[in-house]
Design a protein around this motif. Structure first.
Motif, mmCIF file in Angstrom:
data_model
loop_
_atom_site.group_PDB
_atom_site.id
_atom_site.type_symbol
_atom_site.label_atom_id
_atom_site.label_comp_id
_atom_site.label_asym_id
_atom_site.label_seq_id
_atom_site.Cartn_x
_atom_site.Cartn_y
_atom_site.Cartn_z
ATOM 1 N N CYS A 185 0.824 -1.222 0.000
ATOM 2 C CA CYS A 185 0.000 0.000 0.000
ATOM 3 C C CYS A 185 0.853 1.266 0.000
ATOM 4 O O CYS A 185 0.599 2.191 -0.755
ATOM 5 N N TYR A 226 -6.728 12.091 4.519
ATOM 6 C CA TYR A 226 -6.936 10.698 4.083
ATOM 7 C C TYR A 226 -8.166 10.183 4.807
ATOM 8 O O TYR A 226 -8.331 10.431 6.002
ATOM 9 N N ARG A 227 -9.016 9.492 4.055
ATOM 10 C CA ARG A 227 -10.226 8.924 4.645
ATOM 11 C C ARG A 227 -10.300 7.453 4.312
ATOM 12 O O ARG A 227 -11.315 6.960 3.841
ATOM 13 N N GLY A 228 -9.222 6.776 4.519
ATOM 14 C CA GLY A 228 -9.178 5.354 4.190
ATOM 15 C C GLY A 228 -9.205 4.502 5.435
ATOM 16 O O GLY A 228 -9.502 4.977 6.534
ATOM 17 N N VAL A 229 -8.904 3.233 5.244
ATOM 18 C CA VAL A 229 -8.818 2.277 6.348
ATOM 19 C C VAL A 229 -7.546 1.471 6.183
ATOM 20 O O VAL A 229 -7.310 0.891 5.124
ATOM 21 N N MET A 230 -6.718 1.477 7.198
ATOM 22 C CA MET A 230 -5.567 0.563 7.216
ATOM 23 C C MET A 230 -5.909 -0.594 8.145
ATOM 24 O O MET A 230 -6.238 -0.371 9.304
ATOM 25 N N ALA A 272 -4.905 8.054 -1.304
ATOM 26 C CA ALA A 272 -5.296 6.700 -0.904
ATOM 27 C C ALA A 272 -4.442 6.178 0.254
ATOM 28 O O ALA A 272 -4.953 5.860 1.322
ATOM 29 N N TYR A 317 1.071 6.609 18.928
ATOM 30 C CA TYR A 317 0.190 6.547 17.748
ATOM 31 C C TYR A 317 0.757 5.589 16.697
ATOM 32 O O TYR A 317 0.020 4.754 16.159
ATOM 33 N N GLY A 319 -9.659 6.809 8.929
ATOM 34 C CA GLY A 319 -9.659 8.255 8.873
ATOM 35 C C GLY A 319 -10.997 8.858 9.264
ATOM 36 O O GLY A 319 -11.900 8.137 9.647
ATOM 37 N N VAL A 362 11.231 1.758 8.646
ATOM 38 C CA VAL A 362 10.634 2.956 8.031
ATOM 39 C C VAL A 362 11.448 4.189 8.435
ATOM 40 O O VAL A 362 11.760 5.045 7.599
ATOM 41 N N LEU A 376 5.031 7.561 4.191
ATOM 42 C CA LEU A 376 5.685 7.288 5.488
ATOM 43 C C LEU A 376 7.031 8.014 5.477
ATOM 44 O O LEU A 376 8.074 7.401 5.405
ATOM 45 N N LEU A 392 2.207 -10.143 13.565
ATOM 46 C CA LEU A 392 3.552 -9.631 13.882
ATOM 47 C C LEU A 392 3.715 -9.598 15.399
ATOM 48 O O LEU A 392 2.820 -9.131 16.107
HETATM 49 C C1 HEC Z 1 -3.882 -2.582 2.851
HETATM 50 C C2 HEC Z 1 -3.117 -1.350 2.747
HETATM 51 C C3 HEC Z 1 -2.128 -1.032 3.860
HETATM 52 C C4 HEC Z 1 -1.126 -1.820 4.385
HETATM 53 C C5 HEC Z 1 -0.785 -3.258 4.042
HETATM 54 C C6 HEC Z 1 -0.444 -0.995 5.365
HETATM 55 N N1 HEC Z 1 -1.022 0.243 5.442
HETATM 56 FE FE1 HEC Z 1 -0.435 1.776 6.619
HETATM 57 N N2 HEC Z 1 -2.037 2.877 6.006
HETATM 58 C C7 HEC Z 1 -2.928 2.495 5.019
HETATM 59 C C8 HEC Z 1 -3.968 3.510 4.886
HETATM 60 C C9 HEC Z 1 -5.137 3.468 3.903
HETATM 61 C C10 HEC Z 1 -3.648 4.500 5.832
HETATM 62 C C11 HEC Z 1 -4.443 5.779 6.093
HETATM 63 C C12 HEC Z 1 -5.740 5.432 6.811
HETATM 64 C C13 HEC Z 1 -6.691 6.585 6.877
HETATM 65 O O1 HEC Z 1 -6.964 7.188 5.838
HETATM 66 O O2 HEC Z 1 -7.188 6.858 7.980
HETATM 67 C C14 HEC Z 1 -2.413 4.081 6.505
HETATM 68 C C15 HEC Z 1 -1.776 4.801 7.506
HETATM 69 C C16 HEC Z 1 -0.562 4.467 8.063
HETATM 70 C C17 HEC Z 1 0.175 5.262 9.008
HETATM 71 C C18 HEC Z 1 -0.239 6.610 9.586
HETATM 72 C C19 HEC Z 1 0.514 7.714 8.873
HETATM 73 C C20 HEC Z 1 0.434 9.054 9.564
HETATM 74 O O3 HEC Z 1 1.317 9.899 9.303
HETATM 75 O O4 HEC Z 1 -0.496 9.302 10.372
HETATM 76 C C21 HEC Z 1 1.324 4.580 9.294
HETATM 77 C C22 HEC Z 1 2.419 4.996 10.253
HETATM 78 C C23 HEC Z 1 1.297 3.355 8.546
HETATM 79 N N3 HEC Z 1 0.139 3.319 7.802
HETATM 80 C C24 HEC Z 1 2.308 2.409 8.578
HETATM 81 C C25 HEC Z 1 2.195 1.146 8.002
HETATM 82 C C26 HEC Z 1 3.170 0.089 8.192
HETATM 83 C C27 HEC Z 1 4.465 0.237 8.968
HETATM 84 C C28 HEC Z 1 2.693 -0.996 7.520
HETATM 85 C C29 HEC Z 1 3.284 -2.383 7.457
HETATM 86 C C30 HEC Z 1 3.550 -3.055 8.737
HETATM 87 C C31 HEC Z 1 1.433 -0.597 6.895
HETATM 88 N N4 HEC Z 1 1.178 0.699 7.217
HETATM 89 C C32 HEC Z 1 0.642 -1.422 6.105
HETATM 90 C C33 HEC Z 1 -2.888 1.329 4.275
HETATM 91 C C34 HEC Z 1 -2.049 0.262 4.530
#
Ligand code: HEC
Length: 151
Positions: A35, A86-90, A46, A66, A77, A108, A50, A96
């Motif tokens: 992603c 950003y208005r997605g879902v992680m 989307a 956080y 979001g 990172v 990072l 892990l």
């Molecule tokens: C399936 C897709 C996906 C994967 C896999 C994923 N992320 Fe994300 N991540 C997102 C999305 C979408 C957001 C923003 C969510 C939102 O809009 O609220 C996000 C947000 C974040 C944020 C917040 C950024 C900020 O500045 O606030 C961090 C940190 C982050 N991810 C780290 C990681 C790390 C590290 C991994 C792997 C261990 C990971 N993500 C795996 C989709 C993903």
């Protein structure tokens, strides 16, 4: 193979702390790259980048908290990253352990968030954050984003 080593050395190789310290952040990051891309640049609108934000977050206690929560429990979001909404879902990054979460965050910090001075994450720090956040939802973690002292 291990059976042929002197017993003390074999015990040291098998000890859990040694395994924890060698968790491979680069290998774990591959799942994030699906992603956030291999460079951590993200995809505008989307998947957030990072980069600078992460470095700033890792320099403050509430930001570190956080970051650990986002990886362990997921986030939804609206959140703001590098000034963009950003208005997605992680999804929570299941499967892990604490050392692996620390290792991927350190990866990172060392790669996409270049030049940071933040101290590295440890498994103990991850465990402490998780223990204090039972039942926290991705939406609640998203709400934390607006309260961070680095914003
Ligand atoms: C399936 C897709 C996906 C994967 C896999 C994923 N992320 Fe994300 N991540 C997102 C999305 C979408 C957001 C923003 C969510 C939102 O809009 O609220 C996000 C947000 C974040 C944020 C917040 C950024 C900020 O500045 O606030 C961090 C940190 C982050 N991810 C780290 C990681 C790390 C590290 C991994 C792997 C261990 C990971 N993500 C795996 C989709 C993903």
């Amino acid at each position: 193979m291990i059976r042929r080593l002197p017993p003390l050395l074999a015990a040291a190789l098998l000890a859990a702390p040694a395994a924890a310290q060698t968790a491979d952040g680069a290998a774990i990051y591959k799942r994030c790259a699906a992603c956030h891309l291999a460079t951590g640049a993200g995809v505008p609108g989307a998947f957030p980048p990072l980069r600078a934000d992460i470095r700033a977050l890792a320099g403050k206690p509430d930001g570190r908290h956080y970051l650990v929560l986002v990886v362990t429990k997921g986030v939804s979001g609206p959140i703001t990253v590098e000034g963009k909404p950003y208005r997605g879902v992680m999804p929570a990054q299941a499967g892990l352990n604490d050392a692996q979460i620390a290792a991927v965050l350190n990866h990172v910090l060392a790669t996409s968030a270049k030049g940071g001075t933040a101290k590295p994450f440890t498994a103990a720090e991850v465990a402490q954050v998780k223990a204090g956040a039972a039942g926290m939802t991705p939406a609640a973690i998203g709400k934390l984003n607006a309260t961070l002292t680095t914003k």
